[in-house]
Design a protein around this motif. Structure first.
Motif, PDB file in Angstrom:
ATOM      1  N   ASP A 233      72.108   6.024  25.615  1.00  0.00           N
ATOM      2  CA  ASP A 233      71.316   7.215  25.895  1.00  0.00           C
ATOM      3  C   ASP A 233      72.201   8.451  25.721  1.00  0.00           C
ATOM      4  N   CYS A 234      71.742   9.435  24.972  1.00  0.00           N
ATOM      5  CA  CYS A 234      72.606  10.578  24.642  1.00  0.00           C
ATOM      6  C   CYS A 234      71.844  11.887  24.755  1.00  0.00           C
ATOM      7  N   GLU A 235      72.564  12.938  25.074  1.00  0.00           N
ATOM      8  CA  GLU A 235      71.953  14.264  25.124  1.00  0.00           C
ATOM      9  C   GLU A 235      73.028  15.304  24.811  1.00  0.00           C
ATOM     10  N   MET A 236      72.627  16.385  24.149  1.00  0.00           N
ATOM     11  CA  MET A 236      73.575  17.448  23.785  1.00  0.00           C
ATOM     12  C   MET A 236      72.929  18.813  24.011  1.00  0.00           C
ATOM     13  N   ILE A 244      72.079  17.016  15.770  1.00  0.00           N
ATOM     14  CA  ILE A 244      71.898  15.691  16.385  1.00  0.00           C
ATOM     15  C   ILE A 244      71.881  14.608  15.309  1.00  0.00           C
ATOM     16  N   LEU A 245      71.141  14.870  14.235  1.00  0.00           N
ATOM     17  CA  LEU A 245      71.071  13.867  13.163  1.00  0.00           C
ATOM     18  C   LEU A 245      72.470  13.596  12.606  1.00  0.00           C
ATOM     19  N   ILE A 492      64.205  17.342  20.150  1.00  0.00           N
ATOM     20  CA  ILE A 492      64.631  18.605  20.739  1.00  0.00           C
ATOM     21  C   ILE A 492      63.690  18.834  21.917  1.00  0.00           C
ATOM     22  N   ARG A 493      64.254  19.286  23.044  1.00  0.00           N
ATOM     23  CA  ARG A 493      63.449  19.360  24.265  1.00  0.00           C
ATOM     24  C   ARG A 493      62.924  20.765  24.532  1.00  0.00           C
ATOM     25  N   HIS A 532      68.518  22.235  24.303  1.00  0.00           N
ATOM     26  CA  HIS A 532      69.142  20.912  24.243  1.00  0.00           C
ATOM     27  C   HIS A 532      68.234  19.899  23.573  1.00  0.00           C
ATOM     28  N   GLY A 533      68.821  18.758  23.279  1.00  0.00           N
ATOM     29  CA  GLY A 533      68.059  17.683  22.648  1.00  0.00           C
ATOM     30  C   GLY A 533      68.889  16.424  22.670  1.00  0.00           C
ATOM     31  N   GLY A 534      68.280  15.340  22.354  1.00  0.00           N
ATOM     32  CA  GLY A 534      69.049  14.089  22.379  1.00  0.00           C
ATOM     33  C   GLY A 534      68.240  12.942  21.837  1.00  0.00           C
TER      34      GLY A 534
END
Ligand code: ASP
Length: 589
Positions: A233-236, A244-245, A492-493, A532-534
């Motif tokens: 599980d990852c988030e940035m 992210i890609l 993307i959140r 942020h997104g992940g």
């Protein structure tokens, strides 16, 4: 000291050394007055040689399958070498042995291929795990885990644990719930994923988070699903989709290199969700082979002129007509086309029939609908599908959704039959631009296609004001697909309270409901939430694919069966009335 070496370690270079080994007796073979024993541990098998005197001791103190023993002796050269075993050049001339523990006769053979059925293997999982097949799977799993962690660590990600006892929320799958003793009548839920926690960690400033984490979903178990499974599980923070890609494509390339020795230099192919549905019939295309779907008629719009002006009810009335062109299929016999027709009629596929056109090598055409389509039309259809002489066009006609799903399955089946789905070939790709919402006909409601924290594409936010246009809204949501299997996905959140509230409202939640369920997140978004997104990867499935297998079960040390049971523990199980009393619970069966 139980051992000087392990059972996979000794080579010709060790000849004449005095060693001691410990392990399990795989098999003892007596030849007249001497005996050979295969001693096994996690690292391999070493042959023990018991001379006449030692064999006499064995008669007094015999060994059985799976006995745990320690053997001491000298490494000697084997007279008949076994090139299949890394230790096959040597054996141990045993001078002393000790039975450390006896074993009951195991219920199945503990070898590469076992005679044990699934249930038995699950019940005695600790024995099954001794088999080299499973040992290799678990080793692979550990290597993939380590490769992912190493990569993420190098990229500056930080492993942060998140809680397992959390609050039940309505979105997504069904939660497993856990009663609280200290808070009577109240329940925790086990997380379906750490989604909201990782987003909160972004609000807290931990801009690169990861975790190899258990997730729990109380779903009816379709084949090859587990109620508890593992995600990477990852988030940035401060990233766009492209960042992210790039980051996670890098992780995959690293894993492929470490695990498979595969150097992938090219960027992974990318496809939009709409393209994937159009060309492959689903959102997880297996691109190891072509055979793309030909859209002859889609939702009552004819794309292939030759279908017009024919007096054939089936094609005239079908909402959609889809085709694939199967290489060298023109040689199929009547029996084969009949069998394929039965295949698409199976309830899992659900079609009423199969139409086909054979493109014979002599330039003629032969079809199941000769009566309605003359040769010119057949030729025109075949040409619009890009057929070559020798191919067969397989066509399905019916409602759009069912026909597309059926064609996706038929395509995979034909790929399988033609040997085009080689498990040692790896074809990863990104599927992008998923729709934000998905409409459910049954309750006539819109649901989040990914989850309700996924951001719409900025240019589509406007459309959220008009329910009739929800279907047009796309999200910055992406999946990574490997060999026809989704192995990860994310987005993307949303990071502004207002937009998140709008999203909840679009999903039919009242202000009070969204406050009650997700007040913590909405609140956090008021205190400086960064963009942020992940994403998260299905770790079990990734391991299975890298291991060249479809089932995840044998890549998990202690899995559940298809009814969600652990047959070894015999869980779930009833609990003592006292435990229920403490929880103020009554079983109402
Ligand atoms: N939490 C999501 C899932 O489990 C993945 C993500 O959006 O990061 O599917």
């Amino acid at each position: 000291m139980y051992r000087s070496h392990n059972c996979g370690e000794l080579r010709a270079t060790h000849i004449n050394e005095e060693v001691s080994l410990s392990g399990w007796v795989q098999i003892a073979r007596k030849f007249g007055s001497i005996t050979f024993v295969d001693l096994r541990d996690r690292y391999g098998i070493t042959q023990l040689y018991f001379n006449e005197a030692m064999t006499a001791q064995l008669n007094e103190n015999p060994l059985g399958r799976e006995y745990v023993i320690q053997a001491k002796g000298k490494v000697i050269e084997r007279s008949s070498k076994n090139p299949k075993l890394p230790t096959g050049d040597i054996e141990i001339e045993v001078t002393e042995y000790t039975i450390l523990n006896k074993s009951a006769v195991p219920p199945f053979t503990i070898e590469e291929e076992t005679d044990g059925g699934d249930e038995l293997r699950m019940k005695y999982r600790y024995l099954d795990l001794r088999r080299p097949t499973l040992r290799r799977n678990l080793e692979l799993r550990y290597q993939v885990n380590r490769a992912a962690r190493n990569y993420l660590h190098e990229q500056g990600f930080m492993d942060i644990e998140t809680p397992f006892l959390i609050k039940s929320t309505p979105e997504g799958a069904r939660d497993f719930i856990v009663p609280s003793r200290m808070n009577e009548g109240q329940f925790y839920a086990l997380p379906q994923s750490p989604q909201t926690f990782k987003q909160l960690l972004m609000v807290s400033g931990y801009d690169k988070y990861y975790q190899v984490v258990k997730c729990f979903r109380d779903e009816d178990l379709r084949a090859d699903r587990q109620p508890e499974f593992t995600q990477i599980d990852c988030e940035m923070s401060f990233v766009e989709q492209e960042d992210i890609l790039q980051t996670f494509e890098g992780m995959f390339k690293h894993i492929f290199k470490e695990i498979k020795g595969l150097e992938i230099n090219d960027a992974f192919p990318r496809m939009t969700w709409h393209e994937s549905m159009r060309d492959y019939g689903n959102d997880k295309p297996d691109i190891r082979f072509g055979m793309k779907i030909q859209n002859l008629k889609v939702s009552n719009t004819v794309h292939c002129e030759a279908l017009n002006g024919v007096d054939f009810k089936v094609t005239n009335e079908a909402e959609s007509i889809l085709a694939i062109c199967v290489p060298n299929g023109a040689e199929y016999t009547r029996k084969q086309t009949d069998e394929l027709t039965e295949w698409v009629k199976r309830p899992q596929i659900g079609m009423t029939g199969l139409l086909f056109i054979k493109c014979n090598t002599d330039g003629t055409y032969k079809s199941s609908v000769d009566k309605f389509f003359d040769e010119d039309r057949q030729k025109a259809i075949a040409e619009s599908c890009g057929a070559q002489a020798g191919d067969i066009i397989l066509m399905l006609a019916g409602g759009e959704d069912r026909t597309r799903a059926a064609m996706a399955t038929l395509r995979l089946e034909m790929g399988e039959r033609l040997g085009l789905r080689n498990p040692e070939e790896f074809a990863p790709l990104w599927v992008l631009d998923f729709p934000l919402f998905e409409h459910n006909e049954e309750d006539n409601r819109w649901y989040a296609k990914h989850h309700p924290f996924t951001a719409p594409k900025p240019e589509h936010i406007e459309l959220m004001n008009d329910q009739s246009r929800f279907g047009e809204i796309n999200a910055n949501a992406y999946d990574i697909v490997l060999n026809g299997t989704e192995i990860g996905g994310g987005s993307i959140r949303i990071y502004q309270r207002e937009l998140q509230e709008k999203m909840f409202a679009a999903l039919g939640m009242s202000k009070e409901e969204s406050q009650e369920q997700f007040g913590f997140l909405l609140g956090a978004f008021e205190y400086g939430a960064p963009p942020h997104g992940g994403l998260a990867f299905g770790f079990d499935r990734l391991c299975a694919l890298l291991g060249g297998e479809e089932s995840i079960r044998d890549f998990i040390a202690f899995p559940k069966n298809n009814s969600g049971r652990d047959v070894m523990l015999d869980a779930p199980a009833h609990v003592e009335p006292k435990q229920l009393d403490e929880l103020k619970l009554k079983v109402n069966l």
